[in-house]
Design an enzyme around this catalytic site. Structure first.
Site, PDB file in Angstrom:
ATOM      1  N   GLY A 140      36.551  42.252  39.370  1.00 29.35           N
ATOM      2  CA  GLY A 140      36.377  43.125  40.534  1.00 29.35           C
ATOM      3  C   GLY A 140      37.710  43.674  41.001  1.00 29.35           C
ATOM      4  O   GLY A 140      38.215  44.668  40.478  1.00 29.35           O
ATOM      5  N   GLY A 141      38.314  43.006  41.974  1.00 29.50           N
ATOM      6  CA  GLY A 141      39.534  43.486  42.623  1.00 29.50           C
ATOM      7  C   GLY A 141      40.627  43.939  41.661  1.00 29.50           C
ATOM      8  O   GLY A 141      41.245  44.993  41.859  1.00 29.50           O
ATOM      9  N   HIS A 149      23.998  40.894  40.427  1.00 32.38           N
ATOM     10  CA  HIS A 149      25.292  40.486  40.976  1.00 32.38           C
ATOM     11  C   HIS A 149      25.049  39.712  42.274  1.00 32.38           C
ATOM     12  O   HIS A 149      24.118  40.021  43.024  1.00 32.38           O
ATOM     13  CB  HIS A 149      26.170  41.716  41.232  1.00 32.38           C
ATOM     14  CG  HIS A 149      27.567  41.322  41.605  1.00 32.38           C
ATOM     15  ND1 HIS A 149      27.910  40.949  42.882  1.00 32.38           N
ATOM     16  CD2 HIS A 149      28.688  41.200  40.855  1.00 32.38           C
ATOM     17  CE1 HIS A 149      29.195  40.620  42.902  1.00 32.38           C
ATOM     18  NE2 HIS A 149      29.693  40.766  41.684  1.00 32.38           N
ATOM     19  N   SER A 151      37.595  36.278  40.611  1.00 33.27           N
ATOM     20  CA  SER A 151      39.051  36.158  40.786  1.00 33.27           C
ATOM     21  C   SER A 151      39.843  36.146  39.473  1.00 33.27           C
ATOM     22  O   SER A 151      40.889  35.497  39.390  1.00 33.27           O
ATOM     23  CB  SER A 151      39.385  34.930  41.637  1.00 33.27           C
ATOM     24  OG  SER A 151      38.862  35.093  42.942  1.00 33.27           O
ATOM     25  N   GLU A 196      29.267  34.039  37.247  1.00 30.63           N
ATOM     26  CA  GLU A 196      30.191  34.285  38.358  1.00 30.63           C
ATOM     27  C   GLU A 196      29.894  33.310  39.492  1.00 30.63           C
ATOM     28  O   GLU A 196      28.959  33.537  40.277  1.00 30.63           O
ATOM     29  CB  GLU A 196      30.037  35.717  38.878  1.00 30.63           C
ATOM     30  CG  GLU A 196      30.339  36.784  37.853  1.00 30.63           C
ATOM     31  CD  GLU A 196      30.695  38.108  38.522  1.00 30.63           C
ATOM     32  OE1 GLU A 196      31.830  38.541  38.356  1.00 30.63           O
ATOM     33  OE2 GLU A 196      29.842  38.671  39.219  1.00 30.63           O
ATOM     34  N   ASN A 200      34.071  45.715  37.442  1.00 30.37           N
ATOM     35  CA  ASN A 200      33.035  45.980  38.438  1.00 30.37           C
ATOM     36  C   ASN A 200      33.725  46.577  39.661  1.00 30.37           C
ATOM     37  O   ASN A 200      34.377  45.870  40.408  1.00 30.37           O
ATOM     38  CB  ASN A 200      32.314  44.675  38.800  1.00 30.37           C
ATOM     39  CG  ASN A 200      31.331  44.857  39.942  1.00 30.37           C
ATOM     40  OD1 ASN A 200      31.000  45.986  40.305  1.00 30.37           O
ATOM     41  ND2 ASN A 200      30.856  43.751  40.497  1.00 30.37           N
ATOM     42  N   TRP A 201      33.559  47.890  39.819  1.00 35.13           N
ATOM     43  CA  TRP A 201      34.259  48.562  40.930  1.00 35.13           C
ATOM     44  C   TRP A 201      33.589  48.367  42.281  1.00 35.13           C
ATOM     45  O   TRP A 201      34.136  48.746  43.305  1.00 35.13           O
ATOM     46  CB  TRP A 201      34.379  50.059  40.624  1.00 35.13           C
ATOM     47  CG  TRP A 201      35.447  50.367  39.630  1.00 35.13           C
ATOM     48  CD1 TRP A 201      36.246  49.477  38.969  1.00 35.13           C
ATOM     49  CD2 TRP A 201      35.859  51.676  39.192  1.00 35.13           C
ATOM     50  NE1 TRP A 201      37.122  50.140  38.148  1.00 35.13           N
ATOM     51  CE2 TRP A 201      36.907  51.498  38.262  1.00 35.13           C
ATOM     52  CE3 TRP A 201      35.441  52.962  39.489  1.00 35.13           C
ATOM     53  CZ2 TRP A 201      37.544  52.564  37.639  1.00 35.13           C
ATOM     54  CZ3 TRP A 201      36.067  54.028  38.868  1.00 35.13           C
ATOM     55  CH2 TRP A 201      37.111  53.833  37.958  1.00 35.13           C
ATOM     56  N   LYS A 202      32.383  47.869  42.290  1.00 32.97           N
ATOM     57  CA  LYS A 202      31.630  47.700  43.544  1.00 32.97           C
ATOM     58  C   LYS A 202      31.613  49.029  44.307  1.00 32.97           C
ATOM     59  O   LYS A 202      31.573  50.078  43.688  1.00 32.97           O
ATOM     60  CB  LYS A 202      32.220  46.548  44.365  1.00 32.97           C
ATOM     61  CG  LYS A 202      32.426  45.295  43.513  1.00 32.97           C
ATOM     62  CD  LYS A 202      32.746  44.070  44.285  1.00 32.97           C
ATOM     63  CE  LYS A 202      32.941  42.912  43.319  1.00 32.97           C
ATOM     64  NZ  LYS A 202      33.093  41.637  43.979  1.00 32.97           N
ATOM     65  N   GLY A 211      36.141  37.262  44.708  1.00 40.42           N
ATOM     66  CA  GLY A 211      36.967  37.864  45.749  1.00 40.42           C
ATOM     67  C   GLY A 211      37.732  36.875  46.606  1.00 40.42           C
ATOM     68  O   GLY A 211      38.265  37.229  47.652  1.00 40.42           O
ATOM     69  N   GLU A 244      26.313  39.806  45.067  1.00 44.21           N
ATOM     70  CA  GLU A 244      26.243  40.621  46.298  1.00 44.21           C
ATOM     71  C   GLU A 244      24.867  41.276  46.432  1.00 44.21           C
ATOM     72  O   GLU A 244      24.362  41.456  47.535  1.00 44.21           O
ATOM     73  CB  GLU A 244      27.377  41.661  46.282  1.00 44.21           C
ATOM     74  CG  GLU A 244      28.724  40.994  46.555  1.00 44.21           C
ATOM     75  CD  GLU A 244      29.905  41.605  45.840  1.00 44.21           C
ATOM     76  OE1 GLU A 244      29.830  42.766  45.427  1.00 44.21           O
ATOM     77  OE2 GLU A 244      30.921  40.887  45.686  1.00 44.21           O
TER      78      GLU A 244
END
Ligand code: PGA
Length: 278
Positions: A259-260, A123, A238, A194, A38-40, A200, A125
């Site tokens: 993500g990250g 998601h 994470s 999640e 997930n590149w956001k 994150g 966010e």
């Protein structure tokens, strides 16, 4: 809720039996994992092209399915550059409406039109910054399915909900809303668990917590009477090269939403490799 025997139980029993007979348990197909990125709201056109070039050098084992969710403008790069690769791509969100005066939205029909096979919905966010309620998330998933796009439905509790032991209720409510809208079509979705507090933050739940929560989600899906065995449940929050193998060993974990650690091809490729070794 009743205990069900799943594919992993059967696989483990067969492996043990083969070992007892002195036979090669490696002959049994390995558990399939989905490794999803997930590149956001990250990456540029140049970085995306570089990433895709570098991914060509990553060996993806037969039992690993890779999915990448880039920002909308780069979906075309994925479609055109990945045509012959073993990587699926998807949008990060989709409109619940079919078409019309909804400035800023992208419809499932548009994604379907360009051949996009997947989309994230719900998601945390989106839920916390853009007001996506569970009912809206369910409608988005429905819109996606109507255009043959597989929704990956994200669910998860906040730290406060975890600490006050309300997380099961919260997850059930999030799933119930989806089931209320989709009914039997729930079996055609992917679920990403999640925990909001793990996204994150570098903090992950214990393996016991992941195991119990994934089993709980699975049991809720079983209670709907849908083909719960078919529904893949990914863990997200994470995930990195240091913890992916441990998380992969947890029953009912069928993959990861990252993500990250997915923004660089070497880091993401490393996670793909580690997951394939489990
Ligand atoms: P993270 O994000 O891996 O950076 O924690 C996961 C996600 O939000 O999907």
């Amino acid at each position: 809720m009743s205990k069900v025997i799943d594919r992993n139980d059967i696989e483990m029993l067969v492996r043990r039996h083969l070992q007892d007979l002195g036979m090669d348990s490696e002959a049994i197909p390995k558990k399939e994992y989905i490794v999803a990125a997930n590149w956001k709201m990250n990456m540029t056109d140049k970085e995306t092209r570089k990433f895709l070039e570098e991914m060509k050098g990553v060996n993806i084992a037969e039992h690993i399915r890779v999915m990448i969710f880039p920002p909308y403008p780069y979906l075309y790069l994925f479609r055109d550059m990945l045509r012959y690769e073993r990587i699926a791509y998807g949008a990060q969100d989709v409109a619940k409406e079919e078409k019309g005066a909804y400035t800023g939205e992208v419809s499932a029909a548009m994604l379907g039109d360009m051949g996009c096979p997947l989309t994230l919905v719900g998601h945390s966010e989106r839920r916390s910054y853009y007001g996506d309620t569970s009912e809206i998330v369910a409608k988005k998933a429905k819109a996606a399915l109507e255009h043959q796009i597989t929704p990956m439905i994200c669910i998860g509790e906040t730290l406060e909900e975890r600490k006050s032991h309300r997380y099961e209720q919260v997850l059930k409510e999030q799933l119930d809303a989806v089931y209320g809208e989709l009914k039997d079509q729930v079996k055609d979705c992917l679920i990403a668990y999640e925990p909001v507090w793990a996204i994150g933050t570098g903090v992950i739940p214990t393996l016991k917590e992941i195991s119990e929560t994934h089993e709980y989600i699975h049991q809720v899906l079983v209670s709907y009477g849908v083909l719960a065995e078919k529904i893949r449940i990914l863990y997200g929050g994470s995930v990195n090269a240091g913890n992916v193998r441990d998380i992969a060993s947890v029953k009912y974990v069928n993959g990861f939403l990252i993500g990250g650690a997915s923004l660089k091809a070497d880091s993401f490729g490393n996670i793909i490799r580690l997951a394939s070794e489990v």
